[in-house]
Design an enzyme around this catalytic site. Structure first.
Site, short mmCIF file in Angstrom:
data_model
loop_
_atom_site.label_atom_id
_atom_site.label_comp_id
_atom_site.label_asym_id
_atom_site.label_seq_id
_atom_site.Cartn_x
_atom_site.Cartn_y
_atom_site.Cartn_z
N ASP A 18 -21.17 -82.92 23.43
CA ASP A 18 -20.33 -82.45 22.31
C ASP A 18 -21.01 -82.86 21.01
O ASP A 18 -21.35 -84.03 20.82
CB ASP A 18 -18.93 -83.09 22.42
CG ASP A 18 -17.95 -82.50 21.41
OD1 ASP A 18 -16.96 -81.88 21.85
OD2 ASP A 18 -18.19 -82.64 20.19
N ASP A 116 -19.20 -76.06 20.13
CA ASP A 116 -20.11 -77.22 20.06
C ASP A 116 -20.11 -78.09 21.31
O ASP A 116 -20.51 -79.24 21.24
CB ASP A 116 -19.79 -78.06 18.81
CG ASP A 116 -18.67 -79.06 19.03
OD1 ASP A 116 -17.75 -78.74 19.80
OD2 ASP A 116 -18.72 -80.14 18.44
N GLU A 117 -19.65 -77.54 22.45
CA GLU A 117 -19.69 -78.39 23.65
C GLU A 117 -20.02 -77.59 24.89
O GLU A 117 -19.74 -76.38 24.97
CB GLU A 117 -18.37 -79.16 23.84
CG GLU A 117 -17.19 -78.27 24.02
CD GLU A 117 -15.91 -79.03 24.30
OE1 GLU A 117 -15.90 -79.95 25.13
OE2 GLU A 117 -14.90 -78.65 23.69
N1 DCP Z 1 -12.76 -77.05 14.59
C1 DCP Z 1 -11.86 -76.38 13.76
N2 DCP Z 1 -10.51 -76.73 13.77
C2 DCP Z 1 -10.08 -77.72 14.59
C3 DCP Z 1 -10.97 -78.40 15.44
C4 DCP Z 1 -12.33 -78.05 15.40
O1 DCP Z 1 -12.25 -75.47 13.02
N3 DCP Z 1 -8.77 -78.05 14.58
C5 DCP Z 1 -14.18 -76.68 14.53
C6 DCP Z 1 -14.91 -77.56 13.54
C7 DCP Z 1 -15.65 -78.55 14.39
C8 DCP Z 1 -15.92 -77.76 15.65
O2 DCP Z 1 -14.81 -76.87 15.79
O3 DCP Z 1 -16.85 -79.01 13.75
C9 DCP Z 1 -16.08 -78.61 16.89
O4 DCP Z 1 -14.86 -79.29 17.18
P1 DCP Z 1 -14.81 -80.79 17.67
O5 DCP Z 1 -13.43 -81.05 18.14
O6 DCP Z 1 -15.94 -81.05 18.63
O7 DCP Z 1 -15.01 -81.66 16.34
P2 DCP Z 1 -16.32 -82.09 15.60
O8 DCP Z 1 -17.55 -81.65 16.30
O9 DCP Z 1 -16.23 -81.65 14.18
O10 DCP Z 1 -16.22 -83.68 15.60
P3 DCP Z 1 -16.48 -84.68 16.82
O11 DCP Z 1 -17.64 -85.52 16.37
O12 DCP Z 1 -15.22 -85.46 16.93
O13 DCP Z 1 -16.78 -83.86 18.03
MG MG Z 2 -17.78 -81.97 18.35
#
Ligand code: DCP
Ligand code: MG
Length: 363
Positions: A18, A116-117
């Site tokens: 992720d 992203d995963e």
């Molecule tokens: N995303 C979004 N709205 C949300 C959750 C996520 O638009 N409620 C988008 C933005 C994030 C991407 O999806 O960058 C990936 O989600 P993740 O839950 O993996 O969150 P992040 O990658 O940003 O942070 P982490 O480091 O916790 O994985």
């Molecule tokens: Mg993420």
């Protein structure tokens, strides 16, 4: 209950990756002036009066309490000096494809599950140390080639690999070997199990179940009476049993766009014009990734957060904004009941190529 970690002769080895603060990291990549700063991606905060939400934020911004899906106005209160940036959706799609290409190059079954995963089934490597070497190489390649960091979990099941990748974020590598599977899960709060949200967590708390250990030991008949047959799979997961396989090309496939009005509105002209703009925008997103869709879904959130959605599957694949617009207006007419609307959204799905990811963007 014994954990069912052995399939055939050797344990499976599942890798879950992720990306860290994905949208924010992509924005910060190549912009050294943003390094170390609180960066928030999402709606315009409009000096604290903005009405959309946070998509994500850098870990520096998380130190102020900012989180994904939080109202942008609240994020502004928590950290007014943060750098607020609008999402650059096509850029995230491109970065996502670059990450997936790096994963795919290793030749193991790959299942992308969001932008992203992804899971990789690396059982063929035979041992956890060999899988750990691969995980380190993947992290290095992503950092060297894309300037991005990620977190990886390695475990004998998909669920545990996913839980593990989250444990040492950002930049983490967490390995759960078969003999540690049950002790790894036992002390965790039940909320860590993917699919257990706030509501199920509260129900489980009410029954005195707080940790995964509590869940694994609970009377299954009582759980079934409360949650139905799905309680069996849930208790299996709590005991480390999860036979789900890495399914190639099984990613969620939709592109969506939604917007929160600056004031709740029942102005039909404004609503129709907004729907047109959203439909055009989402079609542009679709063409950026060379896709055609068949299913159009419209979402309306009324004052008070009551949300209605309606979907229609077209007879042919299309990427044509006019066709999508017409369909969206028909659906909107069906679900608009004259009440004031807070949020309007559109989602396109059922693509004619499997090279798609789930992408939602709120502006
Ligand atoms: N995303 C979004 N709205 C949300 C959750 C996520 O638009 N409620 C988008 C933005 C994030 C991407 O999806 O960058 C990936 O989600 P993740 O839950 O993996 O969150 P992040 O990658 O940003 O942070 P982490 O480091 O916790 O994985
Ligand atoms: Mg993420």
């Amino acid at each position: 209950m014994e954990p069912d970690i052995v399939q055939g002769t050797s344990p499976r080895i599942i890798l879950h990756l992720d990306m860290d603060s994905f949208y924010a990291s992509v924005e910060m990549q190549g912009r050294p002036e943003l390094r170390g700063k609180a960066v928030v991606i999402g709606a315009d905060p409009n000096h604290g009066k903005g009405r959309g939400v946070v998509a994500t934020c850098s870990y520096e911004a998380r130190a102020f309490g900012i989180r994904s899906a939080m109202p942008i106005s609240q994020a502004f209160v928590l950290c007014p000096h943060a750098v607020f940036l609008p999402p650059d959706f096509p850029r995230y799609v491109k970065s996502s494809a670059d990450v997936m290409a790096i994963l795919k190059a290793h030749g193991f079954p790959l299942q992308q599950v969001s932008i992203d995963e992804a899971f990789l089934d690396v059982s063929q490597l035979g041992t956890f140390p060999a899988a750990t070497d691969l995980a380190v190489r993947i992290k290095d390649t992503i950092l060297t080639h894309l300037g991005l960091t990620c977190s990886i979990g390695l475990a004998p099941t998909k669920v545990v690999a996913k839980i593990a990748s989250d444990v040492h974020k950002p930049g983490g590598l967490t390995i759960v070997e078969p003999e540690n599977l049950v002790s790894f899960l036992a002390p965790m709060p039940v909320r860590k199990i993917p699919g257990i949200g706030k509501k199920s967590e509260a129900e489980l708390f009410e029954m005195g179940i707080r940790t995964i250990r509590d869940l694994a030991a609970f009377d299954i008949q009582v759980l079934i009476a409360r949650f139905g047959r799905s309680a069996i799979a849930l208790q299996d997961i709590a005991a480390g049993i999860d036979k789900s396989e890495v399914k190639e090309q099984d990613g969620v496939k939709s592109v969506s766009r939604e917007t929160t009005f600056s004031n709740d509105t029942d102005d039909e002209q404004l609503i129709a014009a907004t729907m047109d703009a959203l439909a055009e925008e989402v079609c542009r997103n679709l063409s950026d990734v060379s896709l055609h869709c068949r299913t159009v879904t419209v979402k309306v959130r009324y004052q008070g957060f009551v949300t209605r959605t309606k979907a229609r599957t077209l007879p042919h694949y299309t990427g044509d904004p006019a066709t999508v617009c017409t369909c969206a207006h028909t659906l909107l007419r069906d679900i608009f009941d004259g009440r004031k609307i807070r949020l309007l959204g559109i989602r396109l799905s059922s693509f004619d190529t499997c090279d798609a990811r789930q992408m939602t963007l709120e502006v």
